[in-house]
Scaffold this active site. Structure first.
Site, mmCIF file in Angstrom:
data_model
loop_
_atom_site.group_PDB
_atom_site.id
_atom_site.type_symbol
_atom_site.label_atom_id
_atom_site.label_comp_id
_atom_site.label_asym_id
_atom_site.label_seq_id
_atom_site.Cartn_x
_atom_site.Cartn_y
_atom_site.Cartn_z
ATOM 1 N N GLN A 163 25.878 4.329 97.087
ATOM 2 C CA GLN A 163 25.197 3.792 95.910
ATOM 3 C C GLN A 163 25.362 4.776 94.748
ATOM 4 O OE1 GLN A 163 23.810 0.709 95.573
ATOM 5 N NE2 GLN A 163 23.568 1.224 93.419
ATOM 6 N N ASP A 212 33.351 -1.469 98.845
ATOM 7 C CA ASP A 212 32.873 -1.502 97.466
ATOM 8 C C ASP A 212 34.044 -1.296 96.490
ATOM 9 O OD1 ASP A 212 30.745 -1.851 95.728
ATOM 10 O OD2 ASP A 212 30.212 0.267 95.657
ATOM 11 N N LYS A 255 20.852 -5.265 98.891
ATOM 12 C CA LYS A 255 22.141 -5.400 99.593
ATOM 13 C C LYS A 255 21.914 -5.418 101.099
ATOM 14 C CE LYS A 255 24.668 -3.219 95.791
ATOM 15 N NZ LYS A 255 25.138 -1.968 95.198
#
Ligand code: NAP
Length: 291
Positions: free
Chosen positions: A102, A125, A58
Site C-alpha cells: 500500500q 498491483d 481491498k
C-alpha cells in the site's frame, strides 16, 4: 447541487461488480484445481487513515470473491531494508499469489526498492519496472490497476481510441505514466501534462479523451472540455471530490466518470482480477488475462 448534466455516466461501480463476479468464478476454479484459494498479501506501513481504509476495503472485497487475504502490518518507522526483506519473504512464499504494497510509504522508505522486491509473477498491483516495461511493450501480464481499470471502462462504453487525441493530466509512475502508455498502445495520440505544463486549459481543450490524475480538487474546469469529449476523473480528494468540476464538465462531455463510483471501484476489481489470474497461472490453469 449538481447542475443538469448532458453527459452519460460511465458506471464504474456496475462494471466492477461484473468483473468481481467473474473473478469469483476464477477463484473457485483455482480452489478446485489447486486445493487452496488465491491469496492476496497486503503490506501496510504505519497508520495513515486513508491507507488503512483502502487496505481494509481491498481485503474485504478479496474475501467476498473467495480469496484469502493476508495482512502484514509494519510500524511507521520501518526501514527500507525491513520492508524489502518482508516483501522478499512474501515473494518466496508459494501460498501467496499476489502482493500489494500500500502506497504512499513513509518518507524514509525507498518505495522503488520495495516495489522491485515484488516477484514479477506476483506484482498484481502492476508497480514494478518489469510490469511497466511489459505493459508498454504489450506483453501480457499485470498492468497498473487504475489505468487498466480505466481502459476497461473506456472499452465498456465503446470509446474509439485509435487516432483519438488523449490528454493525460498527471505523470505519476502508478497512474498518469502507465495511463498514457496504455492509450498509446491503443493508437491514441497522447499528450502528457504535469505541474510545469504551460497553458493547461488550451491543451485539455484538444482532448477527445481527457484523463485527470492529479490530486487537485476540481482543477479541470468545464470550459476547458471540448464539447463531446470523454472525461475520466481518476482523482479522489477529501470529501469525495474528483479532479474535474463534475457539473460543468458533464454539461459539455459525451461520457464522464462520477466520483465516487467511477474509476475507484474499477481499481480494486482489477487488483483482484489480476490476483486470481496470478493464482490461476501458478496452479497451471490456462491464462485468460485481458491486457
Ligand atoms: P501524484 O503522485 O501526486 O501525481 C500527481 C501528478 O499530477 C503529478 O504528475 C503532478 O505533476 C501533477 N500535477 C500536480 N499539480 C498539477 C497541476 N496544477 N497541473 C497539472 N498537473 C499537476 O498522484 P497520483 O498517485 O498519480 O494520484 C493522482 C490522483 O488520483 C489523486 O487524487 C489520487 O487520490 C487519485 N488516485 C485514485 C485512484 C483510484 O483508485 N481511483 C488510485 C490512485 C490514485 P509533477 O509530476 O510535475 O509533480
Amino acid at each position: 447541487m449538481v447542475p443538469t448534466a448532458s453527459a452519460r455516466l460511465m458506471d464504474g461501480a456496475s462494471l466492477a461488480n461484473r468483473t468481481l463476479e467473474a473473478t469469483a468464478g476464477r477463484a473457485a476454479a483455482v480452489l478446485h484445481a489447486a486445493g487452496r484459494r488465491p491469496c492476496l498479501a497486503a503490506v501496510l506501513v504505519g497508520d495513515d487513515p486513508s491507507s488503512v481504509t483502502y487496505v481494509r476495503l481491498k481485503r474485504r472485497r478479496a474475501e467476498q470473491v473467495g480469496m484469502d487475504s493476508r495482512l502484514v502490518e509494519l510500524p511507521a518507522g520501518t526501514s527500507t531494508e525491513v520492508m524489502v526483506s518482508t516483501v522478499r519473504t512474501l515473494s518466496d512464499d508459494p501460498t501467496v499469489d499476489g502482493i500489494l504494497v500500500q502506497h504512499p510509504v513513509p518518507r524514509q522508505v525507498d518505495e522503488r526498492a520495495v516495489f522491485e522486491a515484488i516477484a514479477p509473477a506476483k506484482d498484481v498491483d502492476g508497480v514494478t519496472m518489469h510490469s511497466f516495461a511489459a505493459m508498454a511493450m504489450g506483453v501480457p501480464g499485470p498492468a497498473s490497476c487504475t489505468p487498466e481499470g480505466i481502459m476497461r471502462l473506456l472499452d465498456e462504453y465503446r470509446v474509439e481510441l485509435a487516432g483519438a487525441r488523449a490528454v493525460v493530466i498527471g505523470r505519476s509512475p502508478i497512474l498518469g505514466k502507465p495511463m498514457g502508455m496504455l492509450l498509446l498502445r491503443r493508437d491514441a495520440t497522447v499528450t502528457y501534462c504535469h505541474s510545469l505544463t504551460r497553458d493547461l486549459p488550451s491543451i485539455v481543450a484538444t482532448g477527445d479523451v481527457v484523463v485527470a490524475a492529479v490530486g487537485r480538487p476540481e482543477l479541470v474546469r468545464g470550459e476547458w472540455i471540448k464539447p463531446g469529449a470523454i472525461v475520466v476523473d481518476a482523482g479522489y480528494n477529501p470529501g469525495n471530490v474528483g479532479d474535474v468540476a463534475f457539473g460543468e464538465a458533464a454539461a459539455r462531455a459525451r461520457l464522464i466518470t462520477p466520483v465516487p463510483g467511477g474509476v475507484g471501484p474499477m481499481t480494486i476489481a482489477v487488483l483482484l482480477d489480476q490476483t486470481a489470474e496470478a493464482a490461476a497461472r501458478a496452479a497451471g490453469l490456462a491464462a485468460g488475462l485481458a491486457t
